[in-house]
Design a protein around this motif. Structure first.
Motif, PDB file in Angstrom:
ATOM      1  N   ASP A  67      -4.633  -2.391 -11.161  1.00 58.68           N
ATOM      2  CA  ASP A  67      -4.949  -0.988 -11.481  1.00 58.68           C
ATOM      3  C   ASP A  67      -6.044  -0.528 -10.534  1.00 58.68           C
ATOM      4  N   LEU A  68      -5.628   0.060  -9.444  1.00 55.74           N
ATOM      5  CA  LEU A  68      -6.571   0.447  -8.384  1.00 55.74           C
ATOM      6  C   LEU A  68      -7.574   1.489  -8.862  1.00 55.74           C
ATOM      7  N   ALA A  69      -7.171   2.369  -9.743  1.00 51.36           N
ATOM      8  CA  ALA A  69      -8.074   3.413 -10.234  1.00 51.36           C
ATOM      9  C   ALA A  69      -9.239   2.821 -11.032  1.00 51.36           C
ATOM     10  N   GLN A  70      -9.045   1.650 -11.633  1.00 46.61           N
ATOM     11  CA  GLN A  70     -10.079   1.019 -12.445  1.00 46.61           C
ATOM     12  C   GLN A  70     -10.880  -0.038 -11.680  1.00 46.61           C
ATOM     13  N   ASP A  71     -10.451  -0.377 -10.474  1.00 47.15           N
ATOM     14  CA  ASP A  71     -11.092  -1.426  -9.692  1.00 47.15           C
ATOM     15  C   ASP A  71     -12.237  -0.837  -8.871  1.00 47.15           C
ATOM     16  N   THR A  72     -13.372  -1.529  -8.843  1.00 44.22           N
ATOM     17  CA  THR A  72     -14.547  -0.999  -8.129  1.00 44.22           C
ATOM     18  C   THR A  72     -14.872  -1.753  -6.837  1.00 44.22           C
ATOM     19  N   ARG A  73     -14.041  -2.723  -6.456  1.00 42.07           N
ATOM     20  CA  ARG A  73     -14.346  -3.525  -5.275  1.00 42.07           C
ATOM     21  C   ARG A  73     -14.195  -2.771  -3.959  1.00 42.07           C
ATOM     22  N   TYR A  74     -13.367  -1.748  -3.916  1.00 43.82           N
ATOM     23  CA  TYR A  74     -13.061  -1.048  -2.664  1.00 43.82           C
ATOM     24  C   TYR A  74     -13.264   0.456  -2.856  1.00 43.82           C
ATOM     25  N   PRO A  75     -14.507   0.900  -2.909  1.00 44.87           N
ATOM     26  CA  PRO A  75     -14.760   2.296  -3.284  1.00 44.87           C
ATOM     27  C   PRO A  75     -14.127   3.332  -2.342  1.00 44.87           C
TER      28      PRO A  75
END
Length: 176
Positions: free
Chosen positions: A112-120
């Protein structure tokens, strides 16, 4: 047409013959091996591979990016225009799952890219263009990496373990 082509696979499906995901993966691997024995350019071979990956795995796009130590990532193949855009985005930002998989030598799963914070920077831009999930597999060579195979989806959720294994196998074959 190859006797192991996707059109033959579809013909088997139409006739009610049993075909599972392993058969489809086998077809992709056979076609890849046969293409390696031709005069096709590596570009043509990789483009064919990423197009076929989309046919056999539950993804909407795929791409290959090469990375050299001290150099920016360089995309070399994409299944379609959207996948190419996501490859270009990671390359231009030098940020994203592709770079992480290259650095770690391990799978990077972002269901879930929208919830992931590793790659702002990558995450915000890619989500704005409709990307929902990314699964990136290192292209391993000896004790190092050459780059990564990126799988893209426009829906959230994980890949199942069989697909994860198949994708890493495809990445290993591509980097051989």
């Amino acid at each position: 047409a190859s006797p192991y082509s996707v059109s033959r696979l579809h013909a088997r499906l139409d006739k009610g013959a049993p075909v599972d995901g392993d058969d489809a993966l086998t077809l992709v691997l056979r076609d890849f091996a046969r293409n390696m024995l031709t005069d096709f350019s590596i570009q043509t071979i990789l483009n064919n591979l990423v197009e076929r990956i989309v046919e056999v795995l539950s993804v909407t796009g795929a791409g290959v990016t090469l990375i050299s130590p001290g150099a920016a990532p360089h995309y070399v193949a994409a299944s379609d225009g959207r996948a190419l855009r996501f490859e270009q985005l990671q390359s231009s930002l030098a940020e994203g799952p592709c770079v992480s998989a290259y650095q770690s030598g391990e799978l990077v799963a972002v269901p879930d890219l929208a919830q992931d914070t590793r790659y702002p920077r990558f995450g915000v831009a890619a989500v704005a263009e409709g990307l929902a999930a990314v699964f990136t597999f290192p292209l391993r060579h000896g004790n190092g990496q050459l780059g990564a195979l990126d799988l893209y989806r426009d829906t959230t959720g994980p890949l199942d373990p069989r697909e994860l294994s198949a994708a890493q196998t495809l990445a290993d074959v591509a980097s051989a």
